[in-house]
Design an enzyme around this catalytic site. Structure first.
Site, mmCIF file in Angstrom:
data_model
loop_
_atom_site.group_PDB
_atom_site.id
_atom_site.type_symbol
_atom_site.label_atom_id
_atom_site.label_comp_id
_atom_site.label_asym_id
_atom_site.label_seq_id
_atom_site.Cartn_x
_atom_site.Cartn_y
_atom_site.Cartn_z
ATOM 1 N N ASP C 231 0.996 -1.308 -0.060
ATOM 2 C CA ASP C 231 0.001 -0.003 0.004
ATOM 3 C C ASP C 231 0.841 1.444 -0.051
ATOM 4 O O ASP C 231 0.270 2.271 0.219
ATOM 5 C CB ASP C 231 -1.082 0.205 1.141
ATOM 6 N N GLU C 232 2.165 1.175 -0.326
ATOM 7 C CA GLU C 232 2.838 2.513 -0.440
ATOM 8 C C GLU C 232 3.414 2.649 -1.642
ATOM 9 O O GLU C 232 4.361 3.602 -2.038
ATOM 10 C CB GLU C 232 4.092 2.253 0.466
#
Lengths: 287, 287, 287, 287
Positions: C231-232
């Site tokens: 999620d980065e």
């Protein structure tokens, strides 16, 4: 998981004590109010209420009985118009479509995903293009061709179908025909249309072309109840999106498709959840 | 033009008959319900209601009497928490500000334009920069400087001011100091803060720099009640706007200012219109 | 109707004359620039350009030749990274899915409606639930089950498939597995993921539950390139919608589905139209 | 901190090589392009470009010289219309207002906060209500009363003022008078108006009343260049907000005020940043 309940939509001339009378009627019969929402139009002096409650006995039979009792109470004691439905009853929906299919697919998938509180009973079309698609979704498809200068024949066939299938609401998923006022009267069920502009701007045909030519910076979509006056029925829901000078008419049509799908689905959802009251060509939407 | 009314915010454990009891209490005393809205949190089993009504006699004296009677009724009969206010009473507001002035100007102009249901009683600042501006708006300005390592002195002066002026709500218009938990406890009035990000993303300092570095495509603003836990209080309102790769941090700050102004004003309006109930570190907003 | 063209995405250290050199190179070979867009990151001193042009001879063979010539020019003369594609080439896409199917249906229907500039070559899933649906859409379906404690086997099978089918981009339509960094390295094609929150808020699992518990007033969706850090990865597109205290987690999930569909489709469209450059874990999106 | 630059807006019939010729002209004179953006209208076959560059010598004198040289080049070599401005020059703005003051305050505060690239040279009003406010902002206020049946007198006085003060753009901050076509011709500077609806819906007077009566679910605001045809000039920017059945006309007016402020400011900003080209009664906005 979801409890069975009764939903009443009331409206009529405002007078003191309505909220209290409704709440007391339910409480006295050991019902429990789950939701209640009301509105007053101070100019028209009309009171509107949506009340949802769980009766003491939530069996099918009791729901019917309580529902009928409330109808009598609303009419005789409150002297208000009332529509009362059971959460156990899923309204039967007929979807009208021509060839453009994005709203068609979108709405069907939402029914299949149980997002909408109704039963999609049939597809009716003036073209055969989407017959196979309808069948792959396992939904009955009826072809009602429009002969030139003889729309009445098709409308008669459609009306017959709606009556036979006991349809309770018609949704026009980019159905490219104007419904006659005779037809609207004959079918006597609500009809939800999706128009591809933010009405009242760009009523009538080719709204994206109209928008492009005017050079607007937003385009929109409008879901409304169809009435005899084209694109002038009560508005249920609208939304818009930004556009810019780079967008061609083709881009507007593509962007608009997403708007049409979400606005149409939202309007159908609100209707099927018994959240809409119509008066003075406007809607009260208890969302 | 606007009728005088009583507004009650109720909440407590849910039990059948509350809606009916409230409505009957008002009706039995010849009051007329203008608005009523309720909510149940099914998980927490808490019932919330906002009800606004016009009593039979709407004189100042009668409003006070009815209001007190309802408070007793709510506590003893309904066994619920109740805050009851009169539409004739405009809460006194203290605005805290440092040097950044867009929310300061925006909120003051809204008070002057009668957009907000309150009285802006004073400006309190840890800087003197906005003294002249406050005076040109004809609003008392209090300078409470923060000495190094001695925030307690400033907070004591501020608390004294709030008590003397009988302030009922504090609004932090980009006040760049953290309020101590002792101060929040001492003043015992709600404090509304505007944070320049869509919380919980980018809590703490320099949220626009954080957003720029992460490369997000939207920035936001959050209005919330201040609590001892920084940026973790109950959220009242949030909004966002799209950004893109062309936007520098300076652009983000400029775009964000517009968001901060509108989100802050909306939260203050909702609070002053008695539309917010707080529970479990969340808000119920009857909008 | 659409003319065939060449699209180049350039980036590298900024120096004077790049715009002029690129434009002259094209003009000197009798090409015609259809679109050109550039961006400078002043902090990183990086120049980015997307340029689309029609060469004098737009035959397939000439397009290839011009494309290669430009690549050499970009690397040797401009000393910049360049990816050059032909509008005649439709990238091959693999769609990964688990059981949740709204993004799956939505994206497939967009491919079928020619909204997306690519070829949907296959569906890959760790479950067999959507096999029939994939087949009714006439798209090859590959089942790569995940044995307990042995994700490597499935990833090896998936990598083999992607290589055999010459897949150029992977899209994760709510694929509920974390891709290992080894897998991402091995496949060496971009991977687009849709996360159901406005990142960086609510990263990780169950973001709608996290949002509900925090009491936020907006929920969002984020499309990003998948990287080894969950999620980065670089964010491509984000959008949000308002929620309120009435909305249950089920409502958040329903509302979020519409966001996820539109945000995911928008990101896939931008990628397939060669509008995205990645640097410093951010995206430049030439929209 | 901000480098001085030259900004050119070009438009005219499209022909190959324009981008290359412009870029080479700048590069050959050792200028450095900071931003460049172009657009083609394929139907009208018109090419548009906004290019911003730093000349080798960025002294005031050199900027003037380069600017004039580019004008000659554009007209004689490119055969295109060109407006060329220097980033060092801040256009002089006249703000027209009547009694409604939200756009007036909002725009003035933005000028004071250096958000807008211009100089607010004067306020012109047909009423004296905002005289004191203008003076407290330290901006010259001119009262040009409208005698009954004699708008020409006021317009003559206004035109004289604009000429004397060398005004370069007029902004109508809810100025409640229709400008005559003679006046628009005489002043020969662009005029930006804010209309309180999403045009073309609800053109003319009282748009919020029109919106209320039609029962729309969104209201909007439109900033456009004023032309002789009322509310039909080229649209610069538009935005909308959701409304519902609870909103009275007073609510619409309040909500609309926020829209009007932000849409108006955005249009004025775009104009003052030389980002707008007008053709065929539309705008190309290089944002």
């Amino acid at each position: 998981m979801k409890k069975e309940s009764i939903i009443a939509l009331l409206h009529g001339p405002d007078h003191p004590g309505i909220v209290s009378q409704v709440a007391s009627w339910i409480y006295d019969r050991n019902g429990n109010i789950d939701h209640a929402d009301q509105h007053k139009d101070p100019e028209a002096n009309i009171f509107f209420q949506r009340v949802e409650w769980t009766p003491y006995d939530a069996s099918e039979k009791s729901l019917e009985k309580e529902s009928n009792a409330f109808k009598s109470f609303a009419r005789s004691t409150l002297e208000m118009s009332a529509s009362v439905v059971l959460s156990t009853k899923k309204p039967k929906v007929a979807l009208f479509v021509s060839k453009i299919d994005h709203c068609f697919h979108d709405l069907i998938l939402r029914f299949k995903a149980n997002e909408l509180n109704g039963t999609l009973a049939c597809i009716i079309s003036n073209h055969e293009d989407l017959k196979d698609a309808a069948e792959s979704y396992d939904i009955p498809f009826y072809y009602t061709p429009l002969e030139k200068n003889n729309k009445a024949n098709a409308e008669e066939a459609q009306n017959k179908l709606l009556k036979e299938l006991e349809i309770e609401v018609v949704v026009l998923a980019r159905y490219m025909q104007i419904l006659s006022s005779e037809f609207l009267k004959a079918i006597s069920v609500p009809v939800i249309n999706i128009h591809h502009s933010f009405l009242p701007a760009f009523a009538g045909g080719k709204p994206y072309h109209q928008a492009y030519n005017r050079g607007v910076k937003i385009i929109g979509a409008t879901a409304h109840y169809a009435t005899a006056a084209l694109d002038e029925g009560p508005i249920i829901y609208q939304d818009v999106t930004q556009i810019n000078h780079r967008n061609s008419i083709i881009d507007l049509i593509r962007k608009g498709k997403d708007l049409e799908k979400s606005v149409f689905a939202q309007a159908v959802r609100l209707h099927l959840n018994n959240r809409i009251l119509v008066y003075n060509n406007k809607t009260v939407v208890f969302d």
